[in-house]
Motif scaffolding. Structure first.
Motif, short mmCIF file in Angstrom:
data_model
loop_
_atom_site.label_atom_id
_atom_site.label_comp_id
_atom_site.label_asym_id
_atom_site.label_seq_id
_atom_site.Cartn_x
_atom_site.Cartn_y
_atom_site.Cartn_z
N ASP A 1 18.40 -48.64 -48.00
CA ASP A 1 18.44 -49.18 -48.84
C ASP A 1 19.73 -49.35 -49.78
N MET A 2 21.12 -48.95 -48.99
CA MET A 2 22.10 -49.75 -49.80
C MET A 2 21.91 -50.76 -48.88
N SER A 3 22.20 -51.34 -48.13
CA SER A 3 22.34 -52.52 -47.79
C SER A 3 21.24 -53.20 -48.18
N PHE A 4 19.87 -53.12 -48.23
CA PHE A 4 19.03 -53.97 -49.08
C PHE A 4 19.17 -54.07 -50.60
N ASP A 5 19.75 -53.25 -51.07
CA ASP A 5 20.26 -53.54 -52.46
C ASP A 5 21.37 -54.20 -52.72
N LEU A 6 22.22 -55.05 -51.97
CA LEU A 6 23.68 -55.53 -51.94
C LEU A 6 23.06 -57.05 -52.82
N PRO A 7 24.00 -57.54 -54.22
CA PRO A 7 23.81 -58.67 -54.93
C PRO A 7 23.52 -59.74 -54.22
N TYR A 8 22.32 -59.54 -53.09
CA TYR A 8 21.66 -61.18 -52.85
C TYR A 8 21.52 -61.73 -53.62
N THR A 9 21.79 -63.27 -53.88
CA THR A 9 21.44 -63.99 -54.66
C THR A 9 19.80 -64.68 -53.58
N ARG A 10 19.30 -64.33 -52.42
CA ARG A 10 18.38 -64.47 -51.57
C ARG A 10 17.85 -66.21 -51.77
N LEU A 11 18.69 -66.51 -52.21
CA LEU A 11 19.29 -68.53 -51.19
C LEU A 11 20.15 -68.71 -50.34
N PRO A 12 19.48 -69.90 -50.25
CA PRO A 12 20.60 -71.00 -48.99
C PRO A 12 21.71 -71.26 -50.35
N HIS A 13 22.93 -71.45 -49.72
CA HIS A 13 23.87 -71.27 -50.30
C HIS A 13 23.88 -73.37 -50.98
N PRO A 14 24.54 -73.42 -52.58
CA PRO A 14 24.09 -74.69 -52.82
C PRO A 14 24.38 -75.55 -51.90
N LYS A 15 25.53 -75.70 -51.18
CA LYS A 15 26.20 -76.78 -50.07
C LYS A 15 24.94 -77.58 -49.51
N TYR A 16 23.56 -76.92 -49.09
CA TYR A 16 22.13 -77.17 -48.43
C TYR A 16 21.12 -77.96 -49.88
N LYS A 17 21.62 -78.37 -51.19
CA LYS A 17 20.66 -79.09 -51.55
C LYS A 17 19.89 -79.58 -50.90
N ASN A 18 18.45 -79.49 -51.63
CA ASN A 18 17.37 -80.14 -51.11
C ASN A 18 16.90 -80.14 -49.11
N LYS A 19 18.03 -79.76 -48.40
CA LYS A 19 17.32 -79.47 -47.36
C LYS A 19 16.91 -78.11 -47.29
#
Length: 605
Positions: free
Chosen positions: A276-294
């Motif tokens: 649970d601790m591994s899954f509950d870490l503060p992920y944004t759940r998103l690709p890094h902004p550098k990949y915008k529109n990709k």
């Protein structure tokens, strides 16, 4: 909808490090994948685990290894170590098909570009860092390193290779899922500059003259002996797999030249709280902004899915899941799962549909041995082959409870099961009538509420002899399950399909077996789509059988189709319904003296 700042991701550039006010990094991670800050992407998980310990961590995704190496220099050297992973897949499986053709798309790269990582990134990245910063420890992990930790057969180079530790020059290898070993490693290295050699679930290399053997060490045949004798390579694998599937394993040692590769036993399975601790870490759940529109294809596939558990006790001969994640199931708590579902519902493009509530196998959640002491003594590679272990608890009620809790959320319109379902678990008759009742209820609910038009299952073959080698259930069980599927669809006026997965050219499979598969799948009215040639990947029993010609558990000879001609002769039988294959199939059936099958395939009704 949550707004994110650039500092919500782990830094990837000097500017992003400075935005956090840091003037030094503790750990720098290099990954062969794009950086997606999500619990399905290994580099993100390890980065967030280290961050949770208070460490300053950066990720450099897909560094350019062909120019002046500025990507390897841009953040300088870390205080503790460099960490390296080739990515979520073995780089060679990611890059090439079973026929060794370059794939058109890399699913873990922006816009699917296939030229953003080298072959064997673990080796390439490690050697570069060792050249640039010889004094900084390099720690390798991820699936590529994990499955290549000892002498192994490499299909793409068609040769037996030594441990990736030696080829890469790395100081330590973490195998399996890395949260526990990386945590303990950092605690140790915060106090000492020496890379420790006593951490479980790690492997290291030392000189023979400095090695101290222990009484319970499991000594494999040396790398040189394996090069000379294929039977010794096959025999080694049996011991490696057995130790991978034990609660209390032995330390494994293997001589390679003047060095010894030492593989420490793994940790016990994670607790639910640790997972649970591994899954509950503060992920944004998103690709890094550098990949915008990709587009990152692998992310698109899992964006609205939830992983419920780790591990798989299926033990399929061609699969690496248990070798990497372990045989024992570790399941997340209901609270942790619902927390992740809630985070998904807040994503801007979520429309109310979860693409998968699954895992390595969709319906193994919360399943374990009823008597754990029996599991501690067991070294079977599979809990369900050749028969379901009587000690296995096959109760589907905990999983149904998860489904019901998720479907009760107002933001959820429908939750689908995209992971493969083990129908042998659904057909198993337990001695507990309540467990049998739960299985029937799960089967009905799965088919009625959680199929997005097509249900994936993996019979893999129709020949029971081949299936036994694969460690899969008999084809009769698939046919029984299909009848249940069809009956429930008819009763509720549902127009759903069952999509079976099949493999050709698996060890033990002949062209005649494939011809009979064609006849059987025709009888069942399947025009197969989800098919593949067997691809030998490191650290599977099927790969060792394919390369050595011996089954590792019996050391008896076993046939495998190896040449392009033999493999195509098997594969074409999947497509008996295509006009362009008809002539070749008829010629092959005549060659093998099976004119009776020509009539069954092509005689007009």
């Amino acid at each position: 909808m949550k707004e994110h700042n650039l500092t919500d991701w782990l830094p990837t550039t000097k500017k992003e490090v400075e935005l956090r006010g840091w003037d030094e990094l503790d750990v720098i991670l290099f990954s062969g994948d794009a950086y997606v800050d999500h619990p399905s992407f290994g580099a993100a998980v390890i980065g967030r685990m280290l961050e949770a310990q208070g460490l300053k961590v950066a990720i450099i995704p897909q560094p350019n290894w062909r120019d002046d190496l500025r990507d390897f220099k841009k953040l300088g050297k870390p205080r503790l170590f460099f960490g390296i992973s080739a990515g979520c897949m073995d780089s060679m499986v990611n890059k090439y098909t079973a026929n060794k053709r370059l794939r058109s798309e890399d699913a873990y790269t922006p816009d699917g570009r296939h030229d953003m990582r080298p072959e064997y990134p673990t080796i390439v990245y490690s050697q570069i860092l060792k050249r640039l910063y010889p004094e900084v420890p390099v720690i390798i992990g991820g699936i590529e390193a994990s499955l290549r930790r000892l002498t192994h057969y490499d299909y793409w180079q068609d040769q037996v290779r030594q441990s990736i530790l030696i080829d890469s020059g790395a100081d330590l290898l973490i195998y399996g899922m890395g949260e526990k070993p990386i945590t303990d490693l950092c605690k140790h290295m915060a106090l000492s500059t020496e890379v420790p050699t006593d951490i479980p679930q790690t492997a290291y290399v030392c000189n023979k003259d400095k090695f101290k053997a222990e009484e319970n060490d499991l000594r494999l045949y040396s790398h040189e002996e394996c090069l000379k004798d294929k039977k010794k390579q096959a025999e080694n694998f049996k011991h490696i797999e057995e130790e991978s599937n034990k609660y209390a394993a032995q330390r494994i040692i293997q001589e390679t030249g003047k060095k010894i590769v030492v593989v420490n036993p793994p940790y016990p399975p994670m607790t639910q709280g640790e997972l649970d601790m591994s899954f509950d870490l503060p992920y944004t759940r998103l690709p890094h902004p550098k990949y915008k529109n990709k587009r990152i294809p692998a992310y698109d596939m899992i964006k609205f899915s939830v992983n419920l558990h780790r591990g798989c006790f299926g033990g399929c001969a061609f699969c690496t899941i248990s070798a990497h994640q372990g045989k024992f199931i570790v399941s997340r708590s209901k609270e942790s799962i619902l927390k992740e579902v809630k985070a998904i519902t807040e994503m801007p493009d979520f429309k109310g549909y979860l693409s998968d509530l699954g895992g390595p196998s969709a319906n193994m959640y919360a399943m374990r041995g009823k008597d754990e002491n029996m599991c501690r003594r067991c070294k079977r590679p599979s809990c369900i082959h050749p028969k379901v272990c009587p000690n296995l608890n096959t109760d589907h009620r905990p999983l149904l409870d998860i489904y019901h809790a998720i479907d009760a959320l107002p933001e959820i319109k429908k939750s689908f099961i995209g992971s493969g379902v083990r129908y042998d678990l659904l057909l198993h008759e337990s001695k507990d009538p309540e467990v049998n009742k739960s299985t029937k209820e799960y089967t009905r609910e799965l088919i009625m509420k959680h199929v997005s038009g097509r249900l994936k299952v993996a019979p893999e073959h129709t020949s029971d002899r081949v299936l036994y080698v694969m460690r899969k259930p008999t084809f009769e069980q698939f046919e029984r399950f299909k009848k249940i599927f069809d009956r429930i669809n008819t009763e509720h006026n549902l127009r759903q399909q069952i999509i079976p997965y099949f493999i050709s050219s698996h060890p033990g499979c002949t062209a005649e077996d494939m011809a009979e598969l064609a006849v059987i799948t025709k009888r069942l009215d399947f025009h197969l789509e989800q098919v593949q040639d067997f691809t030998p990947t490191p650290m599977t029993v099927a790969t060792e059988a394919w390369y050595t010609g011996y089954h590792p558990y019996t050391l008896e000879p076993i046939f495998s189709a190896k040449t392009q001609k033999e493999k195509l002769a098997q594969r074409m039988f999947f497509f008996w319904y295509k006009p362009e294959e008809r002539k070749n199939i008829i010629n092959e059936l005549r060659r093998m003296g099976r004119n009776d099958l020509i009539d069954k395939l092509y005689k007009k009704r």
